[in-house]
Each structure stands twice: as structure tokens, then as C-alpha cells.
Design a protein around this motif. Structure first.
Motif, mmCIF file in Angstrom:
data_model
loop_
_atom_site.group_PDB
_atom_site.id
_atom_site.type_symbol
_atom_site.label_atom_id
_atom_site.label_comp_id
_atom_site.label_asym_id
_atom_site.label_seq_id
_atom_site.Cartn_x
_atom_site.Cartn_y
_atom_site.Cartn_z
ATOM 1 N N ALA A 22 -7.049 7.282 5.287
ATOM 2 C CA ALA A 22 -7.188 8.582 5.953
ATOM 3 C C ALA A 22 -5.841 9.099 6.446
ATOM 4 N N LEU A 23 -5.077 8.233 7.081
ATOM 5 C CA LEU A 23 -3.767 8.662 7.585
ATOM 6 C C LEU A 23 -2.770 8.859 6.443
ATOM 7 N N GLY A 24 -2.928 8.083 5.377
ATOM 8 C CA GLY A 24 -2.076 8.247 4.199
ATOM 9 C C GLY A 24 -2.241 9.611 3.565
ATOM 10 N N GLN A 25 -3.444 10.171 3.643
ATOM 11 C CA GLN A 25 -3.659 11.523 3.140
ATOM 12 C C GLN A 25 -2.841 12.525 3.951
ATOM 13 N N LEU A 26 -2.795 12.322 5.254
ATOM 14 C CA LEU A 26 -2.022 13.222 6.114
ATOM 15 C C LEU A 26 -0.519 13.031 5.930
ATOM 16 N N VAL A 27 -0.099 11.802 5.663
ATOM 17 C CA VAL A 27 1.318 11.556 5.363
ATOM 18 C C VAL A 27 1.685 12.304 4.086
ATOM 19 N N ALA A 28 0.859 12.160 3.056
ATOM 20 C CA ALA A 28 1.135 12.823 1.779
ATOM 21 C C ALA A 28 1.108 14.341 1.914
ATOM 22 N N GLY A 29 0.323 14.847 2.854
ATOM 23 C CA GLY A 29 0.259 16.289 3.088
ATOM 24 C C GLY A 29 1.361 16.801 3.997
ATOM 25 N N GLY A 30 2.227 15.891 4.472
ATOM 26 C CA GLY A 30 3.357 16.293 5.303
ATOM 27 C C GLY A 30 3.030 16.462 6.774
ATOM 28 N N GLU A 31 1.859 16.029 7.200
ATOM 29 C CA GLU A 31 1.441 16.195 8.599
ATOM 30 C C GLU A 31 1.953 15.079 9.516
ATOM 31 N N ARG A 57 0.221 -5.627 3.841
ATOM 32 C CA ARG A 57 -0.317 -5.388 2.493
ATOM 33 C C ARG A 57 -1.465 -4.383 2.527
ATOM 34 N N THR A 58 -2.341 -4.527 3.508
ATOM 35 C CA THR A 58 -3.481 -3.624 3.620
ATOM 36 C C THR A 58 -3.027 -2.202 3.928
ATOM 37 N N ILE A 59 -2.085 -2.059 4.841
ATOM 38 C CA ILE A 59 -1.566 -0.739 5.193
ATOM 39 C C ILE A 59 -0.911 -0.085 3.980
ATOM 40 N N ALA A 60 -0.070 -0.824 3.280
ATOM 41 C CA ALA A 60 0.613 -0.274 2.100
ATOM 42 C C ALA A 60 -0.395 0.168 1.043
ATOM 43 N N SER A 61 -1.413 -0.646 0.823
ATOM 44 C CA SER A 61 -2.438 -0.316 -0.156
ATOM 45 C C SER A 61 -3.201 0.947 0.250
ATOM 46 N N GLY A 62 -3.559 1.048 1.513
ATOM 47 C CA GLY A 62 -4.274 2.217 2.011
ATOM 48 C C GLY A 62 -3.436 3.482 1.940
ATOM 49 N N LEU A 63 -2.167 3.367 2.273
ATOM 50 C CA LEU A 63 -1.283 4.539 2.200
ATOM 51 C C LEU A 63 -1.128 5.023 0.762
ATOM 52 N N ARG A 64 -1.022 4.078 -0.186
ATOM 53 C CA ARG A 64 -0.927 4.458 -1.604
ATOM 54 C C ARG A 64 -2.192 5.184 -2.052
ATOM 55 N N ALA A 65 -3.333 4.656 -1.650
ATOM 56 C CA ALA A 65 -4.598 5.292 -2.030
ATOM 57 C C ALA A 65 -4.718 6.682 -1.388
ATOM 58 N N GLY A 66 -4.344 6.801 -0.136
ATOM 59 C CA GLY A 66 -4.412 8.085 0.563
ATOM 60 C C GLY A 66 -3.483 9.117 -0.039
ATOM 61 N N ALA A 67 -2.360 8.674 -0.559
ATOM 62 C CA ALA A 67 -1.384 9.594 -1.149
ATOM 63 C C ALA A 67 -1.932 10.284 -2.394
ATOM 64 N N GLN A 68 -2.977 9.728 -2.981
ATOM 65 C CA GLN A 68 -3.579 10.328 -4.169
ATOM 66 C C GLN A 68 -4.370 11.596 -3.839
#
Length: 75
Positions: A22-31, A57-68
């Protein structure tokens, strides 16, 4: 962070992943900044007793998924 902190003993890793996506989506959106999000999530993971290596590892994986699926905060 609340999701991780309020998760049950056997749910911490899953809660951490969901929060990271969820937070990875916001990172990818520039928020949000990736550094801030990673720090917040790592702190939450360590507070519930999760191992640092597993948490990273879990955080990195989640951020990658959110960036999609980037998203922004509605105005």
C-alpha cells in the motif's frame, strides 16, 4: 504501521507485506519517500519482534509490488 503493530503473532509478516504494498503505491506515485516508508515499516516490524533480515526482504518485496500500481492521494 498500525496494521503491523496490531497484527497477531503469526500475522506480522503478512501484515508487513500488505502495508509495504500500500505504501509502495504511494512511493511510486510520488506522495512519500521510499526512505521514510522503509524506516517506518522496519521500526514497526522490529517492535513486534520480527527479525531484521526477514523484515528487510518483506518490505522490499512489498515496495516492488506496490510500484506496479502507483497511486496518489486524492485532493
Amino acid at each position: 504501521m498500525e496494521r503491523v503493530n496490531s497484527s497477531g503473532p503469526h500475522e506480522h509478516n503478512n501484515a508487513l507485506y500488505i502495508a509495504a504494498v500500500a505504501l509502495g503505491q504511494l512511493v511510486a506515485g510520488g506522495e512519500l519517500s521510499e526512505a521514510d516508508v522503509t524506516g517506518w515499516l522496519l521500526t514497526a516490524a522490529l517492535q513486534v519482534g520480527q527479525g531484521e533480515r526477514e523484515a528487510w526482504r518483506t518490505i522490499a518485496s512489498g515496495l516492488r509490488a506496490g510500484a506496479q500500481r502507483p497511486r496518489t492521494v486524492a485532493a
